[in-house]
Enzyme design. Structure first.
Site, mmCIF file in Angstrom:
data_model
loop_
_atom_site.group_PDB
_atom_site.id
_atom_site.type_symbol
_atom_site.label_atom_id
_atom_site.label_comp_id
_atom_site.label_asym_id
_atom_site.label_seq_id
_atom_site.Cartn_x
_atom_site.Cartn_y
_atom_site.Cartn_z
ATOM 1 N N ASP A 115 87.354 4.500 63.073
ATOM 2 C CA ASP A 115 87.682 5.574 62.136
ATOM 3 C C ASP A 115 88.675 5.055 61.103
ATOM 4 O O ASP A 115 89.646 4.361 61.450
ATOM 5 C CB ASP A 115 88.318 6.752 62.871
ATOM 6 C CG ASP A 115 87.340 7.487 63.773
ATOM 7 O OD1 ASP A 115 86.155 7.085 63.821
ATOM 8 O OD2 ASP A 115 87.770 8.456 64.422
ATOM 9 N N HIS B 182 90.378 2.615 65.756
ATOM 10 C CA HIS B 182 90.790 3.019 64.412
ATOM 11 C C HIS B 182 91.085 1.775 63.578
ATOM 12 O O HIS B 182 91.583 0.781 64.105
ATOM 13 C CB HIS B 182 92.030 3.905 64.459
ATOM 14 C CG HIS B 182 91.813 5.209 65.163
ATOM 15 N ND1 HIS B 182 91.779 5.296 66.537
ATOM 16 C CD2 HIS B 182 91.603 6.459 64.680
ATOM 17 C CE1 HIS B 182 91.563 6.568 66.879
ATOM 18 N NE2 HIS B 182 91.451 7.282 65.773
#
Length: 253
Positions: A64, A209
């Site tokens: 992400d 992430h």
């Protein structure tokens, strides 16, 4: 989940039915205090994907990105070096500001999914607002020449039945995860590594992430990838993980 019982004792039968119904209800869709048990759908209902088929040793790493410009490229460089293809879920407002990084993701053969535009909790938005945010993101990705985007990860992984239905109605599939590295917490390289390696299984979708807030991901990744390769795992995009496979399903009412 199907339950078949032939019992003569009426009370026992009633107790079993109640127990079965409880498990079934809990298994369909449960969200409380941020704990989400996402499920696959039937053909007639919305779906949330958190895991591909367990058979085999194929997994999907996902990243992400919502803000920052210092962590993404080193991670992309590492993935290229290791020959690993992944799926990046991008906030379109971030993508709009970093077209060069988006191009690099595309050029390296990774898949791109959306996280909407404004990165707002969809559970707090009206149906029309959710659609507006997704369509705005869609316009951004088109301008950046990203191939058709039909996978979405809701901001912070928050969703409920209504949100999933709205997203499904405009042709997107919600992708959650089965293994969470918790790298955004920066718990230490060893902890990130163990969060993945101790919980991994075939078909898993793993959450990482590549935003600047995840300061230890870049350091943890090399050993994670090495260990997973050593255990015989191969890496694919989310779309490839779930393509042409028969998966377990439950209807989301």
């Amino acid at each position: 989940m199907n339950f078949f019982y032939i019992l003569s004792a009426k009370r026992v039968k009633q107790a079993i039915i109640i127990l079965a119904a409880s498990f079934f209800t809990a298994g369909i869709f449960y969200i409380e205090q941020g704990n989400i048990a996402p499920v696959f759908s039937t053909d007639n209902g919305p779906r949330v994907i958190y895991k591909g088929p367990k058979s085999g040793k194929t997994i999907a790493l996902t990243f992400d990105i919502t803000w920052g410009d210092t962590k993404a490229l080193p991670i992309i460089d590492l993935l290229k070096k290791e020959g690993v293809q992944t799926t990046f879920f991008l906030s379109a407002s971030w993508a709009e500001r970093h077209p060069d990084i988006v191009k690099r993701i595309i050029d390296d053969g990774h898949e791109i999914g959306t996280m909407g535009y404004n990165y707002e909790n969809y559970m707090d938005l009206e149906d029309a607002q959710i659609k507006k945010d997704i369509y705005r993101a869609q316009d951004v990705f088109k301008k950046l020449q990203v191939k058709t985007v039909n996978l979405i990860r809701t901001p912070d992984g928050n969703f409920d039945k209504r949100v999933v239905r709205v997203i499904d109605s405009i042709g997107y599939t919600v992708v959650h995860w089965g293994v969470d590295s918790n790298d955004w917490r920066n718990p230490g390289v060893q902890k990130i590594t163990s969060n993945v390696l101790e919980n991994i299984d075939g078909g898993d979708i793993v959450l990482f992430h590549a935003s600047d807030s995840a300061k230890q991901t870049e350091v943890a990744l090399p050993n994670i990838i090495k260990e997973l390769k050593g255990k015989g795992y191969s890496f694919v995009t989310v779309s490839d993980l779930i393509a042409n496979t028969k998966v377990q399903s439950k209807k989301v009412e």
